[in-house]
Design a protein around this motif. Structure first.
Motif, PDB file in Angstrom:
ATOM      1  N   PRO A 143      10.580  20.201  -5.244  1.00  0.00           N
ATOM      2  CA  PRO A 143       9.367  19.716  -4.578  1.00  0.00           C
ATOM      3  C   PRO A 143       9.473  18.224  -4.267  1.00  0.00           C
ATOM      4  O   PRO A 143      10.244  17.497  -4.896  1.00  0.00           O
ATOM      5  N   ALA A 144       8.697  17.808  -3.287  1.00  0.00           N
ATOM      6  CA  ALA A 144       8.594  16.379  -2.991  1.00  0.00           C
ATOM      7  C   ALA A 144       7.846  15.707  -4.138  1.00  0.00           C
ATOM      8  O   ALA A 144       6.903  16.273  -4.701  1.00  0.00           O
ATOM      9  N   ASN A 145       8.268  14.507  -4.483  1.00  0.00           N
ATOM     10  CA  ASN A 145       7.576  13.739  -5.505  1.00  0.00           C
ATOM     11  C   ASN A 145       6.119  13.565  -5.068  1.00  0.00           C
ATOM     12  O   ASN A 145       5.846  13.171  -3.922  1.00  0.00           O
ATOM     13  N   PRO A 146       5.160  13.839  -5.942  1.00  0.00           N
ATOM     14  CA  PRO A 146       3.754  13.698  -5.553  1.00  0.00           C
ATOM     15  C   PRO A 146       3.387  12.294  -5.060  1.00  0.00           C
ATOM     16  O   PRO A 146       2.514  12.153  -4.203  1.00  0.00           O
ATOM     17  N   GLN A 147       4.058  11.269  -5.574  1.00  0.00           N
ATOM     18  CA  GLN A 147       3.768   9.916  -5.096  1.00  0.00           C
ATOM     19  C   GLN A 147       4.185   9.751  -3.633  1.00  0.00           C
ATOM     20  O   GLN A 147       3.528   9.036  -2.875  1.00  0.00           O
ATOM     21  N   LEU A 148       5.263  10.424  -3.219  1.00  0.00           N
ATOM     22  CA  LEU A 148       5.675  10.394  -1.823  1.00  0.00           C
ATOM     23  C   LEU A 148       4.633  11.095  -0.956  1.00  0.00           C
ATOM     24  O   LEU A 148       4.287  10.617   0.132  1.00  0.00           O
ATOM     25  N   VAL A 149       4.129  12.216  -1.439  1.00  0.00           N
ATOM     26  CA  VAL A 149       3.090  12.941  -0.698  1.00  0.00           C
ATOM     27  C   VAL A 149       1.866  12.039  -0.526  1.00  0.00           C
ATOM     28  O   VAL A 149       1.315  11.926   0.569  1.00  0.00           O
ATOM     29  N   PHE A 150       1.465  11.380  -1.604  1.00  0.00           N
ATOM     30  CA  PHE A 150       0.327  10.460  -1.534  1.00  0.00           C
ATOM     31  C   PHE A 150       0.589   9.364  -0.502  1.00  0.00           C
ATOM     32  O   PHE A 150      -0.268   9.082   0.351  1.00  0.00           O
ATOM     33  N   CYS A 151       1.757   8.733  -0.575  1.00  0.00           N
ATOM     34  CA  CYS A 151       2.065   7.631   0.352  1.00  0.00           C
ATOM     35  C   CYS A 151       2.069   8.103   1.800  1.00  0.00           C
ATOM     36  O   CYS A 151       1.571   7.405   2.697  1.00  0.00           O
ATOM     37  N   ALA A 152       2.621   9.285   2.060  1.00  0.00           N
ATOM     38  CA  ALA A 152       2.672   9.800   3.432  1.00  0.00           C
ATOM     39  C   ALA A 152       1.271  10.076   3.966  1.00  0.00           C
ATOM     40  O   ALA A 152       0.934   9.684   5.095  1.00  0.00           O
ATOM     41  N   VAL A 153       0.433  10.724   3.170  1.00  0.00           N
ATOM     42  CA  VAL A 153      -0.923  11.054   3.617  1.00  0.00           C
ATOM     43  C   VAL A 153      -1.771   9.791   3.741  1.00  0.00           C
ATOM     44  O   VAL A 153      -2.482   9.598   4.727  1.00  0.00           O
ATOM     45  N   PHE A 154      -1.688   8.919   2.753  1.00  0.00           N
ATOM     46  CA  PHE A 154      -2.412   7.653   2.812  1.00  0.00           C
ATOM     47  C   PHE A 154      -2.000   6.885   4.071  1.00  0.00           C
ATOM     48  O   PHE A 154      -2.843   6.369   4.798  1.00  0.00           O
ATOM     49  N   GLY A 155      -0.707   6.817   4.326  1.00  0.00           N
ATOM     50  CA  GLY A 155      -0.198   6.084   5.484  1.00  0.00           C
ATOM     51  C   GLY A 155      -0.723   6.599   6.800  1.00  0.00           C
ATOM     52  O   GLY A 155      -0.972   5.825   7.733  1.00  0.00           O
ATOM     53  N   MET A 156      -0.901   7.903   6.915  1.00  0.00           N
ATOM     54  CA  MET A 156      -1.436   8.467   8.158  1.00  0.00           C
ATOM     55  C   MET A 156      -2.859   8.010   8.418  1.00  0.00           C
ATOM     56  O   MET A 156      -3.308   7.976   9.562  1.00  0.00           O
ATOM     57  N   SER A 157      -3.591   7.658   7.366  1.00  0.00           N
ATOM     58  CA  SER A 157      -5.001   7.290   7.525  1.00  0.00           C
ATOM     59  C   SER A 157      -5.215   5.828   7.899  1.00  0.00           C
ATOM     60  O   SER A 157      -6.304   5.454   8.332  1.00  0.00           O
ATOM     61  N   VAL A 158      -4.202   5.007   7.742  1.00  0.00           N
ATOM     62  CA  VAL A 158      -4.382   3.555   7.897  1.00  0.00           C
ATOM     63  C   VAL A 158      -4.847   3.176   9.294  1.00  0.00           C
ATOM     64  O   VAL A 158      -5.757   2.364   9.455  1.00  0.00           O
ATOM     65  N   GLN A 159      -4.249   3.747  10.324  1.00  0.00           N
ATOM     66  CA  GLN A 159      -4.594   3.350  11.689  1.00  0.00           C
ATOM     67  C   GLN A 159      -6.088   3.522  11.965  1.00  0.00           C
ATOM     68  O   GLN A 159      -6.717   2.654  12.565  1.00  0.00           O
ATOM     69  N   ASP A 160      -6.665   4.601  11.504  1.00  0.00           N
ATOM     70  CA  ASP A 160      -8.081   4.852  11.763  1.00  0.00           C
ATOM     71  C   ASP A 160      -9.016   4.116  10.814  1.00  0.00           C
ATOM     72  O   ASP A 160     -10.114   3.719  11.197  1.00  0.00           O
ATOM     73  N   LEU A 161      -8.598   3.950   9.563  1.00  0.00           N
ATOM     74  CA  LEU A 161      -9.541   3.495   8.546  1.00  0.00           C
ATOM     75  C   LEU A 161      -9.424   2.030   8.171  1.00  0.00           C
ATOM     76  O   LEU A 161     -10.433   1.365   7.955  1.00  0.00           O
ATOM     77  N   SER A 162      -8.224   1.508   8.036  1.00  0.00           N
ATOM     78  CA  SER A 162      -8.108   0.174   7.439  1.00  0.00           C
ATOM     79  C   SER A 162      -7.118  -0.752   8.140  1.00  0.00           C
ATOM     80  O   SER A 162      -6.723  -1.757   7.571  1.00  0.00           O
ATOM     81  N   GLU A 163      -6.750  -0.437   9.363  1.00  0.00           N
ATOM     82  CA  GLU A 163      -5.741  -1.253  10.050  1.00  0.00           C
ATOM     83  C   GLU A 163      -6.198  -2.686  10.289  1.00  0.00           C
ATOM     84  O   GLU A 163      -5.390  -3.599  10.363  1.00  0.00           O
ATOM     85  N   ARG A 164      -7.472  -2.922  10.394  1.00  0.00           N
ATOM     86  CA  ARG A 164      -7.955  -4.287  10.627  1.00  0.00           C
ATOM     87  C   ARG A 164      -7.897  -5.164   9.389  1.00  0.00           C
ATOM     88  O   ARG A 164      -8.250  -6.324   9.430  1.00  0.00           O
ATOM     89  N   GLY A 165      -7.481  -4.601   8.296  1.00  0.00           N
ATOM     90  CA  GLY A 165      -7.350  -5.403   7.081  1.00  0.00           C
ATOM     91  C   GLY A 165      -8.584  -5.326   6.217  1.00  0.00           C
ATOM     92  O   GLY A 165      -9.507  -4.566   6.469  1.00  0.00           O
ATOM     93  N   GLY A 166      -8.563  -6.109   5.196  1.00  0.00           N
ATOM     94  CA  GLY A 166      -9.626  -6.071   4.202  1.00  0.00           C
ATOM     95  C   GLY A 166      -9.031  -5.575   2.896  1.00  0.00           C
ATOM     96  O   GLY A 166      -8.092  -4.786   2.890  1.00  0.00           O
ATOM     97  N   ALA A 167      -9.570  -6.029   1.821  1.00  0.00           N
ATOM     98  CA  ALA A 167      -9.012  -5.708   0.511  1.00  0.00           C
ATOM     99  C   ALA A 167      -9.088  -4.218   0.219  1.00  0.00           C
ATOM    100  O   ALA A 167     -10.102  -3.566   0.467  1.00  0.00           O
ATOM    101  N   PHE A 168      -7.999  -3.685  -0.305  1.00  0.00           N
ATOM    102  CA  PHE A 168      -7.951  -2.315  -0.798  1.00  0.00           C
ATOM    103  C   PHE A 168      -8.574  -2.325  -2.188  1.00  0.00           C
ATOM    104  O   PHE A 168      -8.144  -3.066  -3.063  1.00  0.00           O
ATOM    105  N   LEU A 169      -9.593  -1.511  -2.396  1.00  0.00           N
ATOM    106  CA  LEU A 169     -10.340  -1.547  -3.647  1.00  0.00           C
ATOM    107  C   LEU A 169     -10.012  -0.404  -4.602  1.00  0.00           C
ATOM    108  O   LEU A 169     -10.496  -0.403  -5.728  1.00  0.00           O
ATOM    109  N   GLY A 170      -9.209   0.550  -4.161  1.00  0.00           N
ATOM    110  CA  GLY A 170      -8.762   1.570  -5.101  1.00  0.00           C
ATOM    111  C   GLY A 170      -8.897   2.990  -4.610  1.00  0.00           C
ATOM    112  O   GLY A 170      -9.477   3.270  -3.563  1.00  0.00           O
TER     113      GLY A 170
END
Length: 161
Positions: free
Chosen positions: A68-95
């Motif tokens: 299986p793919a390492n779950p952390q890789l799965v998290f990073c891939a899915v999280f990364g897909m969301s950046v353009q829509d949600l947080s690309e303009r910056g701002g602190a990541f709070l968790g």
């Protein structure tokens, strides 16, 4: 070269706080197919030497058809897909909260992602920022949810109150 630089226009990317509303859904772009090489490299560079992620015989002995793919890789891939829509303009990541892995992801699986706005509030300390939370879900090519989590970011505001 200078003519190109003078003709360049700065394009605004991403969304600002006022673009979000509770319940708004973002179907994120493209999707991402994970390859065997990426899975092995991720485990290696992160010194994650659990044999489940790089020894196919070990994985099969535990009932998996492949490593299986390492779950952390799965998290990073899915999280990364969301950046353009949600947080690309910056701002602190709070968790991240409520992170759940629902089923294994294997090399060759294609992941897609969807996020829903679940929380919005103004920043108490900075009127140029808002705080947004989204529930993000990642799906495999069969439409089954493989990961879900809620993340929170500070987000730029279009205007100040």
């Amino acid at each position: 070269m200078q003519a190109f630089q003078e003709a360049a226009v700065l394009a605004e990317k991403g969304n600002v706080f006022e673009d979000f509303e509770i319940g708004r859904v973002f179907d994120h772009h493209w999707g991402r197919t994970l390859r065997h090489s990426e899975c092995a490299l991720f485990a290696t560079v992160n010194l994650h030497f659990n044999p489940l992620y790089f020894n196919v015989e070990y994985a099969r002995a535990l009932g998996h058809p492949d490593t299986p793919a390492n779950p952390q890789l799965v998290f990073c891939a899915v999280f990364g897909m969301s950046v353009q829509d949600l947080s690309e303009r910056g701002g602190a990541f709070l968790g991240v909260d409520d992170l759940s892995y629902h089923e294994p992801v294997y090399p060759g699986d294609t992941l897609t992602a969807r996020s829903t706005v679940v929380g919005l509030r103004e920043s108490g300390s900075n009127p140029t920022l808002g705080i947004a939370s989204w529930k993000t879900e990642g799906f495999n090519q069969h439409g089954r949810c493989v990961i879900s989590f809620t993340r929170t970011n500070m987000v730029q505001r279009r205007t100040t109150q």
